[in-house]
Enzyme design. Structure first.
Site, mmCIF file in Angstrom:
data_model
loop_
_atom_site.group_PDB
_atom_site.id
_atom_site.type_symbol
_atom_site.label_atom_id
_atom_site.label_comp_id
_atom_site.label_asym_id
_atom_site.label_seq_id
_atom_site.Cartn_x
_atom_site.Cartn_y
_atom_site.Cartn_z
ATOM 1 N N ASP A 61 -50.274 50.250 -57.731
ATOM 2 C CA ASP A 61 -50.999 49.019 -57.431
ATOM 3 C C ASP A 61 -51.585 48.412 -58.699
ATOM 4 O OD1 ASP A 61 -52.853 51.238 -57.509
ATOM 5 O OD2 ASP A 61 -54.388 49.891 -56.733
ATOM 6 N N GLU A 120 -55.008 52.968 -56.332
ATOM 7 C CA GLU A 120 -55.908 53.561 -57.322
ATOM 8 C C GLU A 120 -56.979 52.568 -57.750
ATOM 9 O OE1 GLU A 120 -57.263 54.696 -61.452
ATOM 10 O OE2 GLU A 120 -56.348 52.844 -60.727
#
Length: 411
Positions: free
Chosen positions: A84, A179
């Site tokens: 991400d 994350e």
């Protein structure tokens, strides 16, 4: 760069795929684009020849195995990266390639020259003279955090499959979601990732080797006001926005990210939204010491209590949530994992930089789950914004470190 000829096209392909996470989502992963990207990576892992390729729809992790080519048993290593990107525009990313950067001239990101990479503002640029830089076009972030890590791990595995003469034990790879919003590793399945130790490839400049992180908590402040017409407001109105300002001003003014460095912790106000009637503030709290984190949390409670006492009722509510802890609490008993990475870097004439990271990685949580997981450099600089860039040569050196760790472990 011929050694890793697919590294650059692989990275460019990855960053052009939008995978921004969403802290307001209730799904895992938090965005559908991450699921689609994991499916794309799964096909690539299968295509280059890894085994046990598995997407776990409970935790959003994609894992795979490159089996050992040794006749003896050695520890299994894991290499992890997150897919991400951060809370900044990540749509229609248009990477720019600056070859043979001269280390001095300003790099214009956008055609109008509104956004520039200037060594006067970003002195680290001078470290990259003569190298190939990948930058943004000024509208978006780049996504080197952490698609550089994804590309480096994938390239290392591809290289090992193409060169079976290079000895290695079992190598597990894992690509995780979310994350950047601090939830990605919450449901990581250690039993389904049977490495003896692991590394996240999620650091910054060349040589970073991190095994000490912040302790981290989130702080949400919910404020209840009372809105009446301003002409009759005296003694009646309670302005929620003003209470929010009072709360912020009661925190230590010098303990914010822009005024701290090294081992200093901070309070960081991320958002402040509302009206006279109601408002909400969101913070992150960081400290390298667990006791320091607890003291900061207690200060937030005491400020809220004082405001509530002044008004004779609960107007300010604080909601605290621990996010991760300093991985050094675990890593101090597993320094052999750090020493292996040090040995690999030094063998490649890379000087390890072991300064504590003023942040956290998925390894912070995973280490506390029983899998020691320090962090290796991936190359990105100025991450999370339009001034982000990465050196292709440093990315190649990160691939070298992954391969050298695997090779040394096989010995």
């Amino acid at each position: 760069m011929e050694k890793y000829e697919n590294l650059l096209p692989r990275f460019l392909d990855y960053v052009k795929t939008e995978t921004r996470s969403d802290e307001n989502s209730t799904t895992i992963p938090s965005t559908a684009t991450q699921v689609a990207f994991q499916q794309k990576l799964a096909a690539e892992l299968n295509g280059i020849g890894l085994t046990k390729v598995n997407y776990n729809d409970v935790n959003g992790y994609l894992t795979a195995l490159l089996p050992s080519n040794l006749t003896k048993k050695v520890p299994a290593i894991g290499f992890l990266a997150h897919i991400d990107t951060a809370d900044f525009n990540a749509e229609n990313i248009n990477p720019q390639i600056v070859e043979n950067y001269d280390g001095q001239a300003i790099i214009k990101l956008d055609a109008a020259g509104e956004f520039v990479l200037d060594p006067a503002e970003f002195p680290n640029l001078k470290n990259y003279a003569g190298q190939t830089l990948i930058t943004t076009d000024g509208r978006t972030l780049l996504g080197a955090d952490d698609k550089s890590g994804v590309a480096e791990i994938m390239t290392a595995m591809s290289y090992l499959i193409a060169h079976p003469e290079v000895n290695h034990g079992d190598l597990w790879v894992g690509f995780g979601p979310d994350e950047e919003i601090g939830t990605g590793a919450d449901k990581f399945d250690v039993k389904a990732f049977p490495a003896d130790f692991a590394y996240t490839v999620d650091g910054g400049p060349l040589g970073q080797l991190e095994y000490e992180t912040f302790n981290a908590a989130s702080l949400d402040v919910e404020i209840k006001g009372k809105n009446v017409h301003p002409s009759t407001a005296k003694g009646i109105m309670v302005n929620a926005l003003q209470l929010g300002i009072d709360f912020q001003n009661a925190l230590p003014a010098a303990e914010v990210p822009e005024k701290t460095a090294g081992r200093q912790g901070f309070f960081h106000l991320l958002s402040f939204n509302g009206t006279v009637d109601a408002a909400k503030m969101s913070y992150i709290i960081r400290d390298f010491e667990r006791t320091g984190l607890e003291q900061r949390k207690q200060l937030a409670r005491e400020i809220a209590d004082k405001i509530n006492q002044d008004y004779g009722e609960e107007r300010v509510k604080v909601i605290l949530h621990d996010q991760y802890y300093n991985m050094v609490e675990v890593m101090k008993d597993h320094l052999d994992v750090v020493r292996l990475a040090e040995q690999a870097m030094k063998a490649l004439q890379i000087t390890p930089d072991e300064e504590p990271v003023r942040g956290g990685t998925d390894g912070s949580k995973i280490s506390f789950m029983g899998l020691p997981t320090p962090n290796l450099f991936a190359g990105g600089e100025n991450m999370h914004g339009r001034y982000e860039f990465v050196s292709l040569q440093v990315m190649a050196q990160a691939v070298d470190v992954i391969l050298k760790i695997s090779e040394l472990n096989a010995q």
